[in-house]
Scaffold this active site. Structure first.
Site, PDB file in Angstrom:
ATOM      1  N   CYS A 190       0.902  -1.354  -0.053  1.00 33.49           N
ATOM      2  CA  CYS A 190       0.062  -0.034  -0.058  1.00 33.49           C
ATOM      3  C   CYS A 190       0.666   1.246  -0.133  1.00 33.49           C
ATOM      4  CB  CYS A 190      -0.993  -0.046   1.130  1.00 33.49           C
ATOM      5  SG  CYS A 190      -0.220   0.299   2.700  1.00 33.49           S
ATOM      6  N   CYS A 198       3.408   1.856   2.768  1.00 32.50           N
ATOM      7  CA  CYS A 198       4.799   1.075   2.539  1.00 32.50           C
ATOM      8  C   CYS A 198       5.823   1.947   1.666  1.00 32.50           C
ATOM      9  CB  CYS A 198       4.375  -0.399   2.002  1.00 32.50           C
ATOM     10  SG  CYS A 198       3.531  -1.430   2.634  1.00 32.50           S
ATOM     11  N   ASP A 206       8.803  27.717 -32.590  1.00 28.63           N
ATOM     12  CA  ASP A 206      10.114  27.851 -33.493  1.00 28.63           C
ATOM     13  C   ASP A 206       9.501  27.636 -35.086  1.00 28.63           C
ATOM     14  OD1 ASP A 206      12.904  28.199 -34.097  1.00 28.63           O
ATOM     15  OD2 ASP A 206      12.616  26.030 -34.654  1.00 28.63           O
TER      16      ASP A 206
END
Length: 767
Positions: free
Chosen positions: A18, A21, A461
């Site tokens: 989870c 952890c 550009d």
């Protein structure tokens, strides 16, 4: 402690279940001096950078294992040249070792992991337990003892991964989702044992019904075997579905890694071919690619003409024509004739490897919204345990109903598991970045997704981005009485001997329109002005007007007008004369890409304002802007390369969120300065390195797709987190109030995680 250059390493983490952890491991690693770590639950990886000579990979692994998890390096050291894989290429054995080190865990079943078997057995045993508990008509004398017999293996053996992880975490003073599951199921099972053996629940005639809310009544006659076994089974189902969905989420990256050719026909010095593993290639090696074969690595064509299908990397379905001198990319497919290619980049330096690395880095990273979720999860589990104990005490004191108080406390433990919080971001990132790679869009990291939200202006550009970046002949103006084809033949013949880009454009255009060009004699180049030579006995001059004026040639009004027209349209005017008379004007320009106008329209549809930024003269810039639909007021021309950064800074200072799209070395600084940098993959390495998003193919339309995908992925992450947070916020009070049966709570918790992963998988359909 001795300072050292930063070192990066990836570790495969086993045992995480989870967000608590992953947050715990991440916090512990970041406490080490000079260490910066990101731990991802979905990919089960830790991406670590350390700049401390006293820190070693083993130090990091030991730190993780002391917390009760497993860790292994996912990238092995480069192979020894003595083993035949010099040049930095990773051999098949090394690649296998590098990709096969993930330790199986309860949350990610892999071959040999018994979670699927546990689920099958647990489900088979749990179904009759639930049916007996829910349907009083099925209850017979001593049915509860059959339920105990069926439920015990489920709770003890089926739930063993949760109990083992909870015990490991407890020994290290930590609590995770497994703590909640283990406590809840063991409490329900323990209560049932007490009621059966020491209370009244073991009596032969005992009956009880099933409700969606917590039960009330005599504590000694109430059992929760269906809760204990049902919760274990539901959570095992959720784990299996999560793992399957997560494997699907990572499928795009795995497919990307598997695209490369496995072997190659190496061309020996004597012209013979030897079939060798592709990872044995070194820069400078020449190899043969037959029709239908994959190109083994990045290189340059030295022999042959063909078409290359690059759709696996760019998403572009139209094959690209290649000939001698053309650059080709590894993993693309030779769709035409036989080619001989000279390797230029191998191993980790190839474009395929770079793409895979970008995708994996993005999947391993965390967005700011997920870091908030991790911080919440880190303290969430202890808080939930406290709430469960508080619920038990308060309801017991308020009602005196032990059964209802206990049932509510168990429901609180089970409903609150924060698994969905941990999966909310990484699963969406895995799917979104994977889908992007399939479409030729490389997202560098999760922070890029958040940047797209604030962007309202896109600076484009011109050269190589909006335009092709290549000069081409766009118009021919012959004076009266001069044959246009003759004008092209003579001008093209002289220009063919020059290497200047404008000359090459004239020569190529003349050959296309007038056919084979005659030979030139006495060729001479006049720096800055043009060229001259003798063609078929005629003295020909091609270049600027000044070249003709210096030669004493008079310029008629028609030539001057043609030159002015060409320049007004953004082109370069090339005047042509022979035998002392001006004969016409050729217009050369950098042509706009066919897809650029559609791309600008797509950007506008996203609520963005497109602007054109270029170092070219204003006439050329306005001509390109008109062709693609950019307003003249949004054109910034005649900007020196070093000044592009200042333009981006000025726009940001005005309060705009600025995205920059470019492809050249002179765009790199501007790409890095913008809120969001989009680098054309057909451009320079410097630009690609500076950008946040890389558009693998040179189609500006992909810029709009990239922004749409980023926004969609971010929206999915936010939706997942809203669901996960909202689910817990809404469900906890219901459980504490006794309005949720613990088994229903377990099913709802499992559904929450599956919902988050499934919702993320919808990104696979993005087009």
């Amino acid at each position: 402690m001795t300072d050292a250059p930063p070192t990066d390493i990836d570790l495969a983490i086993g045992g995480m279940t989870c967000a608590a952890c992953s947050a715990r491991i991440e916090k512990k690693l970041n406490r080490l001096d000079g260490v910066t770590a990101t731990v991802n639950l979905a990919t089960e990886k830790a991406k670590i950078s350390y700049a401390n000579a006293d820190i070693t990979p083993q130090t990091l692994i030991d730190t993780i294992t002391k917390l009760g998890y497993t860790a292994e390096a996912t990238i092995q050291p480069p192979p020894d040249p003595a083993r035949g894989a010099g040049n930095g290429a990773i051999s098949h054995d090394d690649a296998a070792a590098a990709t096969d080190t993930v330790t199986p865990t309860a949350s990610s079943p892999a071959p040999g992991t018994p979670i699927a078997q546990r689920l099958s057995v647990s489900a088979l045993l749990t179904v009759p337990v639930i049916l007996l508990a829910m349907i009083p008509a099925l209850q017979f004398d001593n049915w509860q003892w059959l339920s105990l017999t069926l439920a015990a293996p489920v709770v003890v053996w089926g739930g063993l991964p949760f109990h083992r992880a909870a015990w490991t975490n407890a020994r290290h003073g930590a609590a995770t989702m497994d703590t909640l599951v283990s406590l809840g199921t063991l409490a329900a099972f323990g209560w049932s044992l007490w009621a059966l053996f020491l209370g009244d629940a073991g009596m032969p005639g005992m009956r009880h019904g099933f409700t969606f809310v917590t039960e009330r009544g005599g504590a000694s006659s109430t059992i929760y075997l269906e809760v204990a076994s049902g919760v274990v089974t539901f959570i095992l189902v959720g784990r299996c579905l999560e793992a399957r969905a997560r494997r699907s989420a990572g499928a795009a990256l795995r497919a990307l890694l598997e695209l490369g050719a496995k072997d190659v026909a190496l061309l020996a010095a004597d012209g013979t071919e030897v079939r060798v593993p592709a990872d044995r290639l070194a820069p400078g090696d020449r190899f043969v690619v037959r029709p239908g074969e994959k190109i083994a690595t990045d290189g340059t064509v030295v022999e042959g003409v063909s078409a290359v299908d690059a759709s696996v990397l760019t998403g572009e379905s139209v094959p690209v024509d290649v000939a001698v001198g053309s650059a080709v990319t590894g993993a693309t497919v030779n769709a035409g004739g036989r080619l001989v290619v000279e390797a230029t980049r191998v191993g980790a330096d190839t474009r395929l490897a770079q793409m895979a690395r970008l995708v994996e880095d993005a999947q391993t990273g965390k967005a700011q919204v997920q870091r908030l979720a991790d911080r919440v999860s880190a303290v969430f589990v202890p808080v939930v345990v406290a709430i469960a104990l508080g619920t038990l005490v308060v309801r017991l004191l308020a009602t005196g109903d032990t059964t209802a108080a206990f049932s509510s406390a168990v429901a609180v433990l089970i409903i609150a598991c924060p698994c969905a919080l941990g999966l909310a971001t990484p699963t969406a990132l895995m799917v979104g970045t994977g889908r992007g790679a399939q479409l030729g869009i490389l997202i560098k990291g999760p922070e890029v997704l958040e940047a797209t939200r604030a962007v309202d202006t896109v600076v484009l550009d011109k050269t190589g981005t909006v335009t092709t970046g290549r000069m081409a002949l766009i118009a021919v103006h012959a004076v009266e009485g001069v044959d246009e084809k003759e004008l092209l033949r003579l001008a093209g013949a002289v220009e063919h001997a020059s290497e200047h880009p404008v000359a090459r454009a004239v020569a190529a255009g003349a050959a296309d329109r007038a056919g084979e060009l005659p030979a030139v004699e006495g060729f001479d180049s006049v720096p800055g002005l043009g060229v001259r030579g003798t063609v078929e006995g005629r003295a020909v001059l091609v270049g600027r007007e000044r070249l003709l004026v210096d030669a004493g040639i008079e310029l008629p009004p028609a030539v001057t007008a043609a030159r002015q027209t060409a320049e007004a349209e953004g082109g370069t005017a090339v005047t042509v004369a022979w035998d002392g008379v001006a004969r016409g004007v050729l217009a050369v320009a950098d042509t706009v890409k066919e897809t650029s106008a559609r791309a600008v329209a797509d950007l506008r549809s996203l609520g963005l304002t497109p602007m054109l930024l270029t170092g070219d003269n204003r006439a050329a810039a306005l001509a390109a802007a008109r062709a693609v639909g950019i307003d003249p007021g949004d054109v910034i021309a005649e900007v020196l390369p070093q000044d592009k950064v200042e333009v981006i800074r000025r726009l940001r200072a005005e309060g705009r969120g600025v995205a920059m799209v470019g492809d050249g070395v002179n765009d790199a600084a501007a790409l890095a300065t913008a809120d969001l940098g989009l680098a054309m993959g057909t451009g320079t390495d410097a630009a690609i390195e500076a950008g946040d998003l890389t558009l693998v193919r040179g189609d500006l339309r992909v810029a709009a797709d990239a922004i749409r995908l980023s926004r969609r992925t971010l929206a999915t992450i936010k939706g997942n987190l809203c669901w996960a947070f909202g689910y817990n916020v809404a469900a906890l009070p219901l459980a504490a109030a006794g309005l949720l049966n613990p088994m229903i709570a377990g099913a709802a918790m499992a559904f929450s995680s599956v919902f988050v992963v499934t919702n993320s998988l919808r990104l696979r359909r993005f087009i």
